[in-house]
Design an enzyme around this catalytic site. Structure first.
Site, PDB file in Angstrom:
ATOM      1  N   ASP A  34      78.815  39.140  65.564  1.00 18.86           N
ATOM      2  CA  ASP A  34      78.002  37.995  65.165  1.00 18.86           C
ATOM      3  C   ASP A  34      76.540  38.324  65.445  1.00 18.86           C
ATOM      4  O   ASP A  34      76.246  39.132  66.330  1.00 18.86           O
ATOM      5  CB  ASP A  34      78.411  36.731  65.925  1.00 18.86           C
ATOM      6  CG  ASP A  34      78.060  35.456  65.165  1.00 18.86           C
ATOM      7  OD1 ASP A  34      76.848  35.204  64.948  1.00 18.86           O
ATOM      8  OD2 ASP A  34      78.976  34.707  64.795  1.00 18.86           O
ATOM      9  N   GLY A  74      82.207  35.284  58.943  1.00 14.94           N
ATOM     10  CA  GLY A  74      80.752  35.296  59.000  1.00 14.94           C
ATOM     11  C   GLY A  74      80.115  34.721  57.749  1.00 14.94           C
ATOM     12  O   GLY A  74      80.587  34.922  56.634  1.00 14.94           O
ATOM     13  N   SER A 113      87.104  28.015  51.258  1.00 17.43           N
ATOM     14  CA  SER A 113      86.924  26.605  51.609  1.00 17.43           C
ATOM     15  C   SER A 113      87.466  25.695  50.519  1.00 17.43           C
ATOM     16  O   SER A 113      87.539  26.073  49.340  1.00 17.43           O
ATOM     17  CB  SER A 113      85.432  26.318  51.808  1.00 17.43           C
ATOM     18  OG  SER A 113      85.172  24.934  51.889  1.00 17.43           O
ATOM     19  N   ASN A 114      87.789  24.470  50.918  1.00 23.60           N
ATOM     20  CA  ASN A 114      88.172  23.449  49.940  1.00 23.60           C
ATOM     21  C   ASN A 114      87.019  23.153  48.969  1.00 23.60           C
ATOM     22  O   ASN A 114      87.250  22.662  47.872  1.00 23.60           O
ATOM     23  CB  ASN A 114      88.635  22.173  50.642  1.00 23.60           C
ATOM     24  CG  ASN A 114      87.554  21.502  51.458  1.00 23.60           C
ATOM     25  OD1 ASN A 114      86.971  20.501  51.053  1.00 23.60           O
ATOM     26  ND2 ASN A 114      87.271  22.019  52.637  1.00 23.60           N
ATOM     27  N   TYR A 142      77.336  26.153  48.430  1.00 19.99           N
ATOM     28  CA  TYR A 142      78.295  26.681  49.403  1.00 19.99           C
ATOM     29  C   TYR A 142      79.648  26.899  48.731  1.00 19.99           C
ATOM     30  O   TYR A 142      80.287  27.950  48.896  1.00 19.99           O
ATOM     31  CB  TYR A 142      78.425  25.705  50.569  1.00 19.99           C
ATOM     32  CG  TYR A 142      79.527  26.006  51.538  1.00 19.99           C
ATOM     33  CD1 TYR A 142      79.434  27.073  52.418  1.00 19.99           C
ATOM     34  CD2 TYR A 142      80.675  25.214  51.588  1.00 19.99           C
ATOM     35  CE1 TYR A 142      80.451  27.351  53.315  1.00 19.99           C
ATOM     36  CE2 TYR A 142      81.688  25.477  52.481  1.00 19.99           C
ATOM     37  CZ  TYR A 142      81.583  26.546  53.342  1.00 19.99           C
ATOM     38  OH  TYR A 142      82.593  26.818  54.226  1.00 19.99           O
ATOM     39  N   SER A 171      89.157  21.924  57.127  1.00 23.51           N
ATOM     40  CA  SER A 171      88.149  21.762  58.184  1.00 23.51           C
ATOM     41  C   SER A 171      88.822  22.083  59.504  1.00 23.51           C
ATOM     42  O   SER A 171      89.895  21.559  59.796  1.00 23.51           O
ATOM     43  CB  SER A 171      87.594  20.336  58.198  1.00 23.51           C
ATOM     44  OG  SER A 171      88.631  19.373  58.370  1.00 23.51           O
ATOM     45  N   ARG A 182      88.260  11.348  56.392  1.00 26.93           N
ATOM     46  CA  ARG A 182      88.452  12.536  55.549  1.00 26.93           C
ATOM     47  C   ARG A 182      89.157  13.654  56.311  1.00 26.93           C
ATOM     48  O   ARG A 182      89.950  14.416  55.752  1.00 26.93           O
ATOM     49  CB  ARG A 182      87.097  13.007  55.026  1.00 26.93           C
ATOM     50  CG  ARG A 182      87.140  14.290  54.231  1.00 26.93           C
ATOM     51  CD  ARG A 182      85.767  14.615  53.643  1.00 26.93           C
ATOM     52  NE  ARG A 182      85.685  16.017  53.252  1.00 26.93           N
ATOM     53  CZ  ARG A 182      86.210  16.515  52.144  1.00 26.93           C
ATOM     54  NH1 ARG A 182      86.860  15.717  51.314  1.00 26.93           N
ATOM     55  NH2 ARG A 182      86.086  17.806  51.861  1.00 26.93           N
TER      56      ARG A 182
END
Length: 274
Positions: A34, A74, A113-114, A142, A171, A182
Site C-alpha cells: 500500500d 488497491g 463492485s456492485n 468509479y 459493501s 441499503r
C-alpha cells in the site's frame, strides 16, 4: 520458509485491514502492499509490508516475485475525479496484472463492485438474484473503472492463461448499518469476505470468473450461485442487524429500484462519503 505467498494490494484500506488477520494461515506469508503507512509485522507474524503504488511497474514486478496468489484491492474505493479514477483504478490494475504476468503469478483476484452494474434494476434477476455475469451498466466513474477492471481480467486470462476471478463486492464493513437500510442488501461481512477469498484461491482451475461478493443476506438481490460454485459458504446475514436501524422512511424511486441506489443520481467525479 512459507509454503504459500499471497500478495494483497491496498492492504491498508478497509477490506485489506480486515484481511490481514483473517487470511493469516500457518505456512502462508502475506505480502501487504500500500502507499499508506502500515503497522510493521508483529513478532512471529508472517507478514511483509511494502510501501509502493499499484501504478509503479518496477515496484509491482518486485512485489509479485514468488507469489502464488494476488488479491488486488488497491485503488480509489469511492467516486473521485475521472483523471484520478483512470490513473489509479484502470491504469493501476493493468500495471498489476502485467506485473503478475511477468512474475508468473497463477491466480489473481480483482475487487470489482456492485457499481459496475449500478443502473440495473434490483428485480432483474428473479428469485436467484442478479446473475454475477450481468453485463456492465455503471453508475459512476468509479463504476466505469470497475467494469474496466473486469474486462482487463478477462483479457489477461484469455491472452496469457492466468486464472482471474473478478468479485463484484457489495459493501464490506464491520456492520452493514454503515450504509443504513441499503447495507442490509449489499453487506459482505469481513468473515465472509475472507471465506470468499479463500475459496477463490483454492478453487481448481477456475479460468476467468465473475462472481458476486456478498453475505447470504435475506434482502440480497445478487446471485450467489457463481460464488458457491467455487466453494464459497457464507455464514453471515445482515438481517441480524435490522432491528438496530433507526426509524426512517422507506426509500423510493431510483434509490429503491436500482442496484446502485443513490449513487445513480450522485454528482459524477465528486467524492462521496462511502
Amino acid at each position: 520458509m512459507a509454503d504459500q505467498r499471497v500478495l494483497i494490494t491496498g492492504s491498508a484500506g478497509v477490506v485489506g485491514t480486515f484481511m490481514r488477520t483473517r487470511m493469516a494461515r500457518p505456512g502462508r506469508l502475506l505480502r501487504l502492499l500500500d502507499l499508506a503507512e502500515q503497522p510493521p509485522a508483529a513478532p512471529g507474524e508472517p507478514v511483509e509490508t511494502i510501501t509502493a503504488s499499484v501504478t509503479d511497474p518496477e515496484a509491482m514486478t518486485a512485489a509479485c516475485q514468488g507469489v502464488d496468489a494476488l488479491v488486488h484491492l488497491g485503488g480509489h474505493s469511492r467516486e473521485t475525479t475521472w483523471e484520478a479514477t483512470l490513473e489509479v483504478n484502470v491504469h493501476g490494475t493493468q500495471v498489476v496484472l502485467d506485473a503478475a504476468r511477468r512474475a508468473g503469478v497463477p491466480r489473481v483476484l480483482l475487487a470489482s463492485s456492485n457499481h459496475s452494474v449500478g443502473f440495473r434494476r434490483n428485480d432483474e434477476g428473479g428469485p436467484e438474484g442478479l446473475p454475477a455475469d450481468s453485463s456492465p451498466r455503471p453508475d459512476t466513474y468509479y463504476g466505469v473503472s470497475k467494469a474496466a477492471i473486469e474486462a482487463l481480467g478477462s483479457l489477461y486470462h484469455s491472452r496469457f492463461g492466468m486464472d482471474v476471478i473478478a468479485i463484484r463486492i457489495g459493501s464490506c464493513f464491520a456492520s452493514p448499518l454503515v450504509l443504513g437500510a441499503r447495507g442490509l442488501q449489499t453487506w459482505l461481512s469481513p468473515r465472509d469476505c475472507a471465506r470468499l477469498f479463500e475459496a477463490c484461491i483454492a478453487a481448481p482451475s477456475p479460468g476467468y470468473r465473475l462472481i458476486w461478493g456478498v453475505s447470504d443476506n435475506t434482502r440480497r438481490v445478487y446471485s450467489l450461485t457463481e460464488a458457491r460454485a467455487l466453494g464459497y459458504d457464507p455464514l453471515d446475514n445482515a438481517e441480524t442487524y435490522a432491528e438496530q436501524l433507526p426509524e426512517a422512511p422507506a426509500p423510493t424511486g431510483i434509490a429503491a429500484d436500482l442496484i446502485g441506489g443513490p449513487f445513480c443520481t450522485a454528482p459524477l467525479g465528486v467524492a462521496n462519503p462511502l
